[in-house]
Design a protein around this motif. Structure first.
Motif, PDB file in Angstrom:
ATOM      1  N   ALA A   1      -6.613  -5.676  -8.982  1.00  0.00           N
ATOM      2  CA  ALA A   1      -5.571  -6.297  -9.804  1.00  0.00           C
ATOM      3  C   ALA A   1      -4.261  -5.523  -9.692  1.00  0.00           C
ATOM      4  O   ALA A   1      -3.177  -6.111  -9.634  1.00  0.00           O
ATOM      5  N   TRP A   2      -4.348  -4.201  -9.670  1.00  0.00           N
ATOM      6  CA  TRP A   2      -3.147  -3.364  -9.552  1.00  0.00           C
ATOM      7  C   TRP A   2      -2.417  -3.651  -8.240  1.00  0.00           C
ATOM      8  O   TRP A   2      -1.190  -3.808  -8.220  1.00  0.00           O
ATOM      9  N   LEU A   3      -3.151  -3.756  -7.151  1.00  0.00           N
ATOM     10  CA  LEU A   3      -2.543  -4.041  -5.848  1.00  0.00           C
ATOM     11  C   LEU A   3      -1.915  -5.432  -5.826  1.00  0.00           C
ATOM     12  O   LEU A   3      -0.822  -5.623  -5.288  1.00  0.00           O
ATOM     13  N   PHE A   4      -2.595  -6.408  -6.431  1.00  0.00           N
ATOM     14  CA  PHE A   4      -2.015  -7.746  -6.489  1.00  0.00           C
ATOM     15  C   PHE A   4      -0.755  -7.759  -7.348  1.00  0.00           C
ATOM     16  O   PHE A   4       0.167  -8.538  -7.097  1.00  0.00           O
ATOM     17  N   GLY A   5      -0.707  -6.909  -8.366  1.00  0.00           N
ATOM     18  CA  GLY A   5       0.511  -6.800  -9.167  1.00  0.00           C
ATOM     19  C   GLY A   5       1.675  -6.280  -8.353  1.00  0.00           C
ATOM     20  O   GLY A   5       2.794  -6.799  -8.438  1.00  0.00           O
ATOM     21  N   ILE A   6       1.421  -5.256  -7.548  1.00  0.00           N
ATOM     22  CA  ILE A   6       2.470  -4.719  -6.677  1.00  0.00           C
ATOM     23  C   ILE A   6       2.922  -5.791  -5.689  1.00  0.00           C
ATOM     24  O   ILE A   6       4.120  -6.002  -5.463  1.00  0.00           O
ATOM     25  N   ALA A   7       1.958  -6.490  -5.094  1.00  0.00           N
ATOM     26  CA  ALA A   7       2.290  -7.539  -4.121  1.00  0.00           C
ATOM     27  C   ALA A   7       3.112  -8.651  -4.758  1.00  0.00           C
ATOM     28  O   ALA A   7       4.074  -9.158  -4.167  1.00  0.00           O
ATOM     29  N   THR A   8       2.758  -9.025  -5.990  1.00  0.00           N
ATOM     30  CA  THR A   8       3.497 -10.088  -6.681  1.00  0.00           C
ATOM     31  C   THR A   8       4.917  -9.652  -7.001  1.00  0.00           C
ATOM     32  O   THR A   8       5.873 -10.436  -6.865  1.00  0.00           O
TER      33      THR A   8
ATOM     34  N   PHE B   1       0.818  -1.212   0.000  1.00  0.00           N
ATOM     35  CA  PHE B   1       0.000   0.000   0.000  1.00  0.00           C
ATOM     36  C   PHE B   1       0.856   1.268   0.000  1.00  0.00           C
ATOM     37  O   PHE B   1       0.451   2.293  -0.553  1.00  0.00           O
ATOM     38  N   LEU B   2       2.046   1.195   0.576  1.00  0.00           N
ATOM     39  CA  LEU B   2       2.958   2.334   0.517  1.00  0.00           C
ATOM     40  C   LEU B   2       3.402   2.583  -0.924  1.00  0.00           C
ATOM     41  O   LEU B   2       3.398   3.736  -1.399  1.00  0.00           O
ATOM     42  N   ILE B   3       3.765   1.526  -1.643  1.00  0.00           N
ATOM     43  CA  ILE B   3       4.168   1.663  -3.037  1.00  0.00           C
ATOM     44  C   ILE B   3       2.996   2.154  -3.880  1.00  0.00           C
ATOM     45  O   ILE B   3       3.156   2.988  -4.784  1.00  0.00           O
ATOM     46  N   ALA B   4       1.800   1.647  -3.591  1.00  0.00           N
ATOM     47  CA  ALA B   4       0.616   2.111  -4.324  1.00  0.00           C
ATOM     48  C   ALA B   4       0.426   3.613  -4.154  1.00  0.00           C
ATOM     49  O   ALA B   4       0.124   4.330  -5.121  1.00  0.00           O
TER      50      ALA B   4
END
Length: 203
Positions: A81-88, A62-65
């Motif tokens: 989907a965007w958040l899951f991309g960052i997490a991945t 969430f910080l990167i988002a």
């Protein structure tokens, strides 16, 4: 506040998951993003790399988002989907931790499963037991194949969402899922694979 309460989804949330992340009310928008998605993101991260790593990575996600909010294109992907991309992407930096966790999970196969959280239900317990049977095989998959499979099975994303996460066509996602499932099916007991086959593959 318990961990379950911290990551519990908000009640009465807005169904629109393509928010304006560059508007004036950033605090409200990002609080809504966290309330709506943090629990699912953490569950996905914990399944892949363990609870300790997940607690750190969910905050980093969430910080990167927030830092990269200007790069979010609602026409291309949902916020989920965007958040899951960052997490991945964060998981890739912790690939050793993920592989270590999966191999440890495989070694623990057959031991009693215990749970200390109120939100753990019987079907989730059963899924975790099945995953233990496949953990060693998951650890041996190519990173791209593992991402596709676990975004589908544990992230519960459909093919279009996974395509947006990994920047590949939805057809390629379906092809990889078919190939990886076939590979794992050859190694799995009859009960093991359904825990990774509950994903949506529709557009």
């Amino acid at each position: 506040m318990t961990r379950a309460e911290r990551y519990a989804p908000a009640s009465g949330v807005d169904g629109d998951d393509r928010p304006d992340l560059c508007g004036h009310d950033l605090q409200s928008v990002f609080q809504s993003l966290f309330d709506n998605h943090a629990r699912d993101v953490r569950r996905y991260l914990a399944s892949r790399a363990g609870p300790a790593v997940a607690d750190d990575l969910v905050g980093d996600t969430f910080l990167i988002a927030l830092q990269r909010r200007a790069t979010y294109d609602p026409a291309r992907a949902s916020a989920r989907a965007w958040l899951f991309g960052i997490a991945t992407n964060l998981l890739r930096r912790h690939a050793r931790a993920e592989i270590r966790y999966l191999r440890m999970t495989a070694r623990d196969h057959g031991t009693q499963v215990t749970h200390g959280h109120a939100d753990r239900v019987a079907d989730r317990v059963d899924a975790q037991v099945r995953v233990r049977e496949l953990a060693a095989a998951l650890a041996d998959l190519a990173p791209g194949d593992r991402d596709v499979l676990l975004l589908a099975g544990w992230g519960e994303l459909d093919a279009s969402e996974i395509g947006a996460v990994l920047d590949i066509p939805a057809g390629t996602v379906r092809s990889r899922l078919h190939r990886v499932r076939r590979l794992l099916r050859a190694q799995a007991t009859p009960k093991a694979l359904p825990s990774l086959e509950g994903e949506r593959t529709d557009d």
